[in-house]
Design a protein around this motif. Sequence first.
Motif, short mmCIF file in Angstrom:
data_model
loop_
_atom_site.label_atom_id
_atom_site.label_comp_id
_atom_site.label_asym_id
_atom_site.label_seq_id
_atom_site.Cartn_x
_atom_site.Cartn_y
_atom_site.Cartn_z
N ASN A 154 10.85 45.57 0.97
CA ASN A 154 12.21 45.54 1.52
C ASN A 154 12.94 46.86 1.30
O ASN A 154 13.71 47.29 2.16
N ILE B 195 7.48 38.68 0.55
CA ILE B 195 8.83 38.14 0.71
C ILE B 195 9.68 39.15 1.49
O ILE B 195 9.83 40.30 1.07
N PRO C 33 7.28 43.96 -9.14
CA PRO C 33 7.34 42.98 -8.04
C PRO C 33 8.17 41.74 -8.35
O PRO C 33 8.35 40.91 -7.46
N THR C 34 8.70 41.62 -9.54
CA THR C 34 9.43 40.41 -9.94
C THR C 34 10.59 40.10 -9.01
O THR C 34 10.86 38.95 -8.71
N TYR D 270 18.75 38.64 -4.59
CA TYR D 270 17.42 38.19 -4.16
C TYR D 270 17.30 38.21 -2.64
O TYR D 270 16.27 38.65 -2.11
N ALA E 73 2.88 42.57 -1.06
CA ALA E 73 3.95 41.59 -1.22
C ALA E 73 4.07 40.65 -0.04
O ALA E 73 3.44 40.85 1.00
N VAL F 83 8.85 34.12 3.89
CA VAL F 83 7.52 34.40 3.34
C VAL F 83 6.62 34.83 4.49
O VAL F 83 6.33 34.05 5.41
N SER G 48 3.45 31.50 -5.70
CA SER G 48 3.92 31.95 -4.40
C SER G 48 2.93 31.51 -3.34
O SER G 48 1.99 30.77 -3.62
N TYR H 121 9.32 30.74 -10.26
CA TYR H 121 9.27 31.79 -11.26
C TYR H 121 9.25 31.13 -12.63
O TYR H 121 10.14 30.33 -12.94
N ALA I 92 10.88 41.02 -5.81
CA ALA I 92 10.45 40.99 -4.40
C ALA I 92 11.18 42.04 -3.58
O ALA I 92 11.67 41.78 -2.48
N LYS I 93 11.24 43.28 -4.09
CA LYS I 93 12.02 44.32 -3.45
C LYS I 93 11.19 45.48 -2.87
O LYS I 93 11.72 46.28 -2.11
N SER J 86 15.43 44.37 -10.12
CA SER J 86 14.01 44.16 -10.42
C SER J 86 13.75 44.32 -11.91
O SER J 86 12.96 43.56 -12.50
#
Length: 404
Positions: free
Chosen positions: A302, A50, A295-296, A387, A48, A102, A214, A203, A298-299, A345
């Motif tokens: 994180n 983000i 992955p939609t 987000y 990833a 990013v 991305s 998206y 972006a977690k 997510s």
Amino acid sequence: MENLKTKVAIIGSGPAGLLLGQLLYKAGIDHIIIEQRSAEYVAARIRAGILEQVSVDLLTQAGVDQNLNKFGLPHDGIEILSNGLKHRIDLSALTQGKQVTVYGQTEVTKDLMQARENAGLCSYYEAEGVQIHDFDSNPYVTFNHNHQQYRLACDFIAGCDGYHGVCRASVPQDKIKTFEKVYPFRWLGVLADVPPVSDELIYVQSERGFALCSMRSKTRSRYYLQVPLTDHVDEWSDERFWGELEKRLDDESRKSLIKGSSIEKSIAPLRSFVTEPMRFGKLFLAGDAAHIVPPTGAKGLNLAASDIAYLSSALIEFYLKDSTEGIDQYSEKCLKRVWKAERFSWWMTHLLHRFETESDFDHKIKQAELNYILDSKAGLTTLAENYVGLPYELKKFDDMQNLS
């Protein structure tokens, strides 16, 4: 067999394990990392890109933010393309100035590995036959390295060894519960040394399926397409990939799209997965060993970082304050944040992808939901808050001293 001893044995040298090691090192807490793969393999994995603000703050606390500050790309917004129209989500305005950055997981891993090497910290790469033992009482780890057998005694074991790792698999089945959803499609990803199509992520919800535009830098782009489960990566030439991506974009984006030869191409499944609890005696699970998100949202990275924030805080509190409060609350605190991220997510995945089983009515309802969100300040704020990353409370320790 050679006997070793440390305070914390960290199994796995991905971002979670490396970040935990760096934070423990900063607090003066002795630890050893054990990894079955080679250092070169770990550093080369494409993942990833983000980072939430809280993840950036944690890397800063760990002292590995130099390259992040130099090469990371702060983003104040994202775009959602639906029915041929782009809608900008102003993340910063909706969340009182918060943003995302990013910066590829590969670069985070390399930065942490370099910091570890500079500090001369102990890691065993290409360890074979790794097993964890007696984590309810007197934990230790056994493994082979360079034809030598080792027994590592420790106070605690941190299971940062991913979905297929030995740590979760070592927990008795009657002590653990798992929750899982597997999605009926996959993501085809391409990495190319071309400028991104837009300054912000796009998206895409389209009749042909989801897409994501991305980037990793101003000169390296990362693109994704939703593809069927039956597709294989060797069926997708670069020409076919770019052609399909163009069909899912709007006219403006198509004109801005710069194509190039792929330097990496892969197909990845999508799943939601959670393990409860995340602590078993003196064993803690963190990152992909405990949970996976599509992955939609972006977690993934994180969530691993937030686990490590809680775990490092708990261990520092134990060694500096002689308190088990953080350790006892580790699983509960992590899971509260994990399930919120899992929900977001799942929701983003459901909203933006085309499911083969959905009826025309289902599709229209989904479009209506997205239209409501895009036309509602409350809806936009909910999306933006999730987000950029939900907050979490951590104790601060100002009296760290060398305990090793």
